[in-house]
Design a protein around this motif. Structure first.
Motif, PDB file in Angstrom:
ATOM      1  N   ILE A 258       0.582  -0.787   0.238  1.00  0.00           N
ATOM      2  CA  ILE A 258       0.310   0.002  -0.293  1.00  0.00           C
ATOM      3  C   ILE A 258       0.853   0.907   0.306  1.00  0.00           C
ATOM      4  CG2 ILE A 258      -1.796   1.235   1.131  1.00  0.00           C
ATOM      5  CD1 ILE A 258      -2.930  -1.512   2.594  1.00  0.00           C
ATOM      6  N   VAL A 259       0.631   1.848  -1.030  1.00  0.00           N
ATOM      7  CA  VAL A 259       1.856   3.202  -1.166  1.00  0.00           C
ATOM      8  C   VAL A 259       0.972   4.536  -1.407  1.00  0.00           C
ATOM      9  CG1 VAL A 259       1.196   2.837  -3.854  1.00  0.00           C
ATOM     10  CG2 VAL A 259       3.020   4.307  -2.724  1.00  0.00           C
ATOM     11  N   ALA A 260       1.688   6.010  -0.239  1.00  0.00           N
ATOM     12  CA  ALA A 260       0.563   6.678  -0.379  1.00  0.00           C
ATOM     13  C   ALA A 260       1.729   7.977  -0.146  1.00  0.00           C
ATOM     14  CB  ALA A 260      -0.694   6.926   0.697  1.00  0.00           C
ATOM     15  N   ALA A 261       1.514   8.764  -0.716  1.00  0.00           N
ATOM     16  CA  ALA A 261       2.620  10.362  -0.208  1.00  0.00           C
ATOM     17  C   ALA A 261       2.079  10.746   0.867  1.00  0.00           C
ATOM     18  CB  ALA A 261       2.210  11.211  -0.808  1.00  0.00           C
ATOM     19  N   GLU A 262       2.889  10.722   1.908  1.00  0.00           N
ATOM     20  CA  GLU A 262       2.368  11.873   2.937  1.00  0.00           C
ATOM     21  C   GLU A 262       1.681  12.658   3.201  1.00  0.00           C
ATOM     22  OE1 GLU A 262       4.768  12.954   7.364  1.00  0.00           O
ATOM     23  OE2 GLU A 262       5.737  11.990   5.523  1.00  0.00           O
ATOM     24  N   SER A 264      -0.349  13.766   0.688  1.00  0.00           N
ATOM     25  CA  SER A 264      -1.768  13.670  -0.223  1.00  0.00           C
ATOM     26  C   SER A 264      -3.130  13.359   0.666  1.00  0.00           C
ATOM     27  CB  SER A 264      -0.996  11.969  -0.640  1.00  0.00           C
ATOM     28  OG  SER A 264      -2.495  12.001  -1.202  1.00  0.00           O
ATOM     29  N   PRO A 265      -4.279  14.582   0.236  1.00  0.00           N
ATOM     30  CA  PRO A 265      -4.971  14.307   0.592  1.00  0.00           C
ATOM     31  C   PRO A 265      -6.382  12.694   0.175  1.00  0.00           C
ATOM     32  CG  PRO A 265      -5.215  15.382  -1.644  1.00  0.00           C
ATOM     33  CD  PRO A 265      -4.031  15.015  -0.927  1.00  0.00           C
ATOM     34  N   THR A 266      -5.535  11.955   0.033  1.00  0.00           N
ATOM     35  CA  THR A 266      -6.049  10.324  -0.498  1.00  0.00           C
ATOM     36  C   THR A 266      -5.669   9.670   1.223  1.00  0.00           C
ATOM     37  OG1 THR A 266      -4.282   9.592  -1.395  1.00  0.00           O
ATOM     38  CG2 THR A 266      -6.414  10.524  -2.917  1.00  0.00           C
ATOM     39  N   LEU A 267      -4.712  10.189   1.588  1.00  0.00           N
ATOM     40  CA  LEU A 267      -3.611   9.276   2.889  1.00  0.00           C
ATOM     41  C   LEU A 267      -4.490   8.545   4.395  1.00  0.00           C
ATOM     42  CD1 LEU A 267      -1.293   8.469   3.950  1.00  0.00           C
ATOM     43  CD2 LEU A 267      -1.184  10.519   5.137  1.00  0.00           C
ATOM     44  N   SER A 268      -5.782   9.581   4.278  1.00  0.00           N
ATOM     45  CA  SER A 268      -6.610   8.455   5.152  1.00  0.00           C
ATOM     46  C   SER A 268      -7.337   7.653   4.939  1.00  0.00           C
ATOM     47  CB  SER A 268      -7.803   9.807   5.730  1.00  0.00           C
ATOM     48  OG  SER A 268      -8.699  10.061   4.935  1.00  0.00           O
ATOM     49  N   GLY A 269      -7.690   7.806   3.089  1.00  0.00           N
ATOM     50  CA  GLY A 269      -8.392   6.125   2.979  1.00  0.00           C
ATOM     51  C   GLY A 269      -7.264   5.431   2.677  1.00  0.00           C
ATOM     52  N   THR A 270      -6.136   6.266   2.251  1.00  0.00           N
ATOM     53  CA  THR A 270      -5.038   5.177   2.773  1.00  0.00           C
ATOM     54  C   THR A 270      -4.645   3.792   3.141  1.00  0.00           C
ATOM     55  OG1 THR A 270      -4.123   5.692   0.439  1.00  0.00           O
ATOM     56  CG2 THR A 270      -2.951   4.162   1.140  1.00  0.00           C
ATOM     57  N   VAL A 271      -4.463   4.689   4.599  1.00  0.00           N
ATOM     58  CA  VAL A 271      -4.706   4.285   5.748  1.00  0.00           C
ATOM     59  C   VAL A 271      -5.933   3.158   5.998  1.00  0.00           C
ATOM     60  CG1 VAL A 271      -4.204   4.924   8.498  1.00  0.00           C
ATOM     61  CG2 VAL A 271      -3.345   6.300   6.919  1.00  0.00           C
ATOM     62  N   GLU A 272      -6.700   3.722   6.089  1.00  0.00           N
ATOM     63  CA  GLU A 272      -8.250   3.141   6.623  1.00  0.00           C
ATOM     64  C   GLU A 272      -7.934   1.703   5.351  1.00  0.00           C
ATOM     65  OE1 GLU A 272     -10.805   2.968   9.101  1.00  0.00           O
ATOM     66  OE2 GLU A 272      -9.464   4.681   8.866  1.00  0.00           O
ATOM     67  N   GLY A 289       3.697   7.714   3.000  1.00  0.00           N
ATOM     68  CA  GLY A 289       2.694   7.502   4.090  1.00  0.00           C
ATOM     69  C   GLY A 289       2.585   8.575   5.237  1.00  0.00           C
ATOM     70  N   GLY A 290       3.850   8.121   5.880  1.00  0.00           N
ATOM     71  CA  GLY A 290       4.154   8.568   6.759  1.00  0.00           C
ATOM     72  C   GLY A 290       4.244   7.917   8.037  1.00  0.00           C
ATOM     73  N   ASP A 291       3.998   8.132   9.694  1.00  0.00           N
ATOM     74  CA  ASP A 291       4.203   7.973  10.227  1.00  0.00           C
ATOM     75  C   ASP A 291       2.085   7.107  10.588  1.00  0.00           C
ATOM     76  OD1 ASP A 291       6.018   8.420  11.945  1.00  0.00           O
ATOM     77  OD2 ASP A 291       5.770   9.665  12.768  1.00  0.00           O
ATOM     78  N   ALA A 292       1.471   7.711  10.247  1.00  0.00           N
ATOM     79  CA  ALA A 292      -0.444   6.864  10.126  1.00  0.00           C
ATOM     80  C   ALA A 292      -0.097   5.659   8.673  1.00  0.00           C
ATOM     81  CB  ALA A 292      -0.669   8.240   9.035  1.00  0.00           C
ATOM     82  N   LEU A 293       0.279   5.841   8.069  1.00  0.00           N
ATOM     83  CA  LEU A 293       0.720   4.786   7.417  1.00  0.00           C
ATOM     84  C   LEU A 293       1.327   3.680   7.875  1.00  0.00           C
ATOM     85  CD1 LEU A 293      -0.886   3.157   4.695  1.00  0.00           C
ATOM     86  CD2 LEU A 293       1.232   3.871   3.496  1.00  0.00           C
ATOM     87  N   ALA A 294       2.294   3.655   8.633  1.00  0.00           N
ATOM     88  CA  ALA A 294       3.281   2.938   9.311  1.00  0.00           C
ATOM     89  C   ALA A 294       2.558   1.959   9.929  1.00  0.00           C
ATOM     90  CB  ALA A 294       4.326   3.404   9.582  1.00  0.00           C
ATOM     91  N   GLN A 295       1.416   2.857  11.306  1.00  0.00           N
ATOM     92  CA  GLN A 295       1.262   2.186  12.419  1.00  0.00           C
ATOM     93  C   GLN A 295       0.265   1.517  12.109  1.00  0.00           C
ATOM     94  OE1 GLN A 295       0.169   5.168  14.605  1.00  0.00           O
ATOM     95  NE2 GLN A 295       2.295   6.350  14.855  1.00  0.00           N
ATOM     96  N   CYS A 297       0.101  -0.525   8.873  1.00  0.00           N
ATOM     97  CA  CYS A 297       0.991  -1.796   7.934  1.00  0.00           C
ATOM     98  C   CYS A 297       1.364  -2.375   9.416  1.00  0.00           C
ATOM     99  CB  CYS A 297       1.751  -1.306   6.695  1.00  0.00           C
ATOM    100  SG  CYS A 297       0.783  -0.616   6.124  1.00  0.00           S
ATOM    101  N   ASP A 298       1.512  -4.065   8.902  1.00  0.00           N
ATOM    102  CA  ASP A 298       2.716  -5.177   9.396  1.00  0.00           C
ATOM    103  C   ASP A 298       3.870  -4.219   9.062  1.00  0.00           C
ATOM    104  OD1 ASP A 298       1.200  -7.213   9.992  1.00  0.00           O
ATOM    105  OD2 ASP A 298       0.396  -6.146   8.143  1.00  0.00           O
ATOM    106  N   VAL A 299       4.680  -3.707   7.868  1.00  0.00           N
ATOM    107  CA  VAL A 299       6.392  -3.428   7.906  1.00  0.00           C
ATOM    108  C   VAL A 299       5.936  -2.214   6.788  1.00  0.00           C
ATOM    109  CG1 VAL A 299       8.277  -3.892   7.495  1.00  0.00           C
ATOM    110  CG2 VAL A 299       6.912  -5.545   7.776  1.00  0.00           C
ATOM    111  N   SER A 300       6.105  -1.578   7.478  1.00  0.00           N
ATOM    112  CA  SER A 300       6.284  -0.073   5.932  1.00  0.00           C
ATOM    113  C   SER A 300       7.816   0.753   6.194  1.00  0.00           C
ATOM    114  CB  SER A 300       5.291   1.237   6.503  1.00  0.00           C
ATOM    115  OG  SER A 300       5.313   1.674   6.003  1.00  0.00           O
ATOM    116  N   VAL A 301       7.844   0.797   4.809  1.00  0.00           N
ATOM    117  CA  VAL A 301       9.166   1.576   4.280  1.00  0.00           C
ATOM    118  C   VAL A 301       9.441   2.993   4.342  1.00  0.00           C
ATOM    119  CG1 VAL A 301      11.009   1.736   2.313  1.00  0.00           C
ATOM    120  CG2 VAL A 301       9.820  -0.382   2.605  1.00  0.00           C
ATOM    121  N   PRO A 302       9.760   3.836   4.792  1.00  0.00           N
ATOM    122  CA  PRO A 302       9.714   5.311   4.141  1.00  0.00           C
ATOM    123  C   PRO A 302      10.020   5.769   2.748  1.00  0.00           C
ATOM    124  CG  PRO A 302      11.294   5.186   6.483  1.00  0.00           C
ATOM    125  CD  PRO A 302      11.438   3.829   5.474  1.00  0.00           C
ATOM    126  N   GLY A 303       8.668   6.916   2.479  1.00  0.00           N
ATOM    127  CA  GLY A 303       8.887   7.894   1.352  1.00  0.00           C
ATOM    128  C   GLY A 303       9.662   8.349   1.395  1.00  0.00           C
TER     129      GLY A 303
END
Length: 347
Positions: A258-262, A264-272, A289-295, A297-303
């Motif tokens: 799952i990929v997102a810009a930190e 982005s207005p689409t970030l909240s939907g990506t996190v959901e 996706g920053g900390d929001a997406l990292a938290q 996901c199981d594993v996350s790589v910074p953008g």
């Protein structure tokens, strides 16, 4: 047998310098693009493969920031059906790494015959695409040996960012000049999380790669890379489309990247989406996706440290690195995937 090094990996590392050279070469061409802008209203992108994924980025960028309707062409309308379409007021933007894919060149010429003005985006000066276009945006990626596009893809994105500026997007050119530094930052990150994602992908037969908005292009290109070099059944989907049924394929054996810009207005939907995937017992691996997406996901790589309009140039790097490393881990040579070549001719 797995190779210990690959040309693909070295070309991934070349991207900051290729982007720096491309931005320096193309930003001075914005007045030429602006001249075409005064004669056109809409934009038609003509491309295939990775170039088509770049066009998806261009389409979102121009519609969100330049106020221009942008669509993707169906080249078969020109090359197979031979239809005549009124393209007056249209800027046809043909994208081809080699500049000599006949279908793309022929479709751009068809667009011109139908009344369009034309821009060619290619890595090859003097190619048929540059000779036929009203304005040529020649990227400076240098020779790309590995079959999977890496530096030619990201320099295409940079060329489309320049196109957006020339077409009147109220964006900051200095932010584009900062992209190579951000790419160096992505490449310098510790690899622990990326290594973990690669190991967890060993043994899976399929994956879903999802993003939305500007990041949708990254999802498509990331999925293409996994298909090309790792032979995975990877699907690139907008999360809006994924939630309309295909999410049923995501399970314990079919993870979601799952990929997102930190920003982005689409970030909240990506996190959901990530939360929904993990709540169903399926693995979710984040890119950006920053900390929001990292938290979520199981594993996350910074953008990359870039604004949303430029983030896809850096967001694809972790997907490229995952693909290259996973291919070698599976015993494949990522430089020469079976059945593929640098120039694909279709009709």
């Amino acid at each position: 047998m797995a190779t210990t090094t690959s040309v693909m990996r070295s070309e991934i590392a070349d991207q900051s310098e290729a982007l720096r050279a491309t931005v320096d070469a193309l930003l001075p061409l914005t007045p030429e693009i602006a001249r075409l802008a005064r004669e056109t209203r809409q934009v038609l992108f003509i491309a295939r493969g990775s170039s088509d994924n770049a066009a998806v980025y261009g389409s979102y960028l121009l519609q969100a920031h330049a106020g221009r309707l942008a669509t993707l062409a169906s080249p078969s309308i020109a090359t197979t059906y031979g239809a005549k379409v009124d393209l007056s007021g249209v800027l046809a933007v043909a994208i081809s790494q080699s500049g000599r894919t006949e279908e793309i060149v022929d479709t751009m010429r068809w667009a011109a015959d139908c009344g369009a003005r034309t821009v060619g985006v290619t890595n090859k000066a003097g190619s048929p695409l540059t000779e036929a276009a009203d304005v040529a945006l020649v990227t400076q990626a240098g020779t790309e040996v590995a079959v999977p596009a890496t530096k030619t893809y990201t320099t295409q994105l940079a060329a489309l960012a320049v196109l957006a500026l020339g077409l009147g997007a109220e964006l900051e050119p200095d932010e584009l000049r900062r992209v190579p530094e951000a790419i160096d930052g992505v490449l310098a990150q510790p690899t622990d999380q990326l290594d973990t994602i690669v190991e967890r992908l060993v043994g899976v037969h399929g994956a879903v790669v999802s993003g939305r908005g500007m990041a949708f292009s990254t999802a498509l290109e990331g999925a293409l890379k996994l298909k090309e070099a790792c032979y995975l059944h990877a699907m690139g989907l907008s999360y809006a489309d994924l939630l309309h049924g295909p999410i049923a394929v995501v399970d314990r054996d079919t993870p979601a990247l799952i990929v997102a810009a930190e920003s982005s207005p689409t970030l909240s939907g990506t996190v959901e989406l990530a939360r929904r995937v993990t709540s169903a017992g399926a693995p979710a691996y984040g890119i950006g996706g920053g900390d929001a997406l990292a938290q979520a996901c199981d594993v996350s790589v910074p953008g990359p440290d870039l604004p949303e309009w430029l983030a896809p140039i850096g967001l694809i790097l972790p997907a490229q690195l995952i693909t290259e490393q996973l291919a070698r881990r599976l015993g494949y040579n990522p430089d020469t995937p079976r059945g593929l070549g640098k120039v694909t001719q279709t009709s």
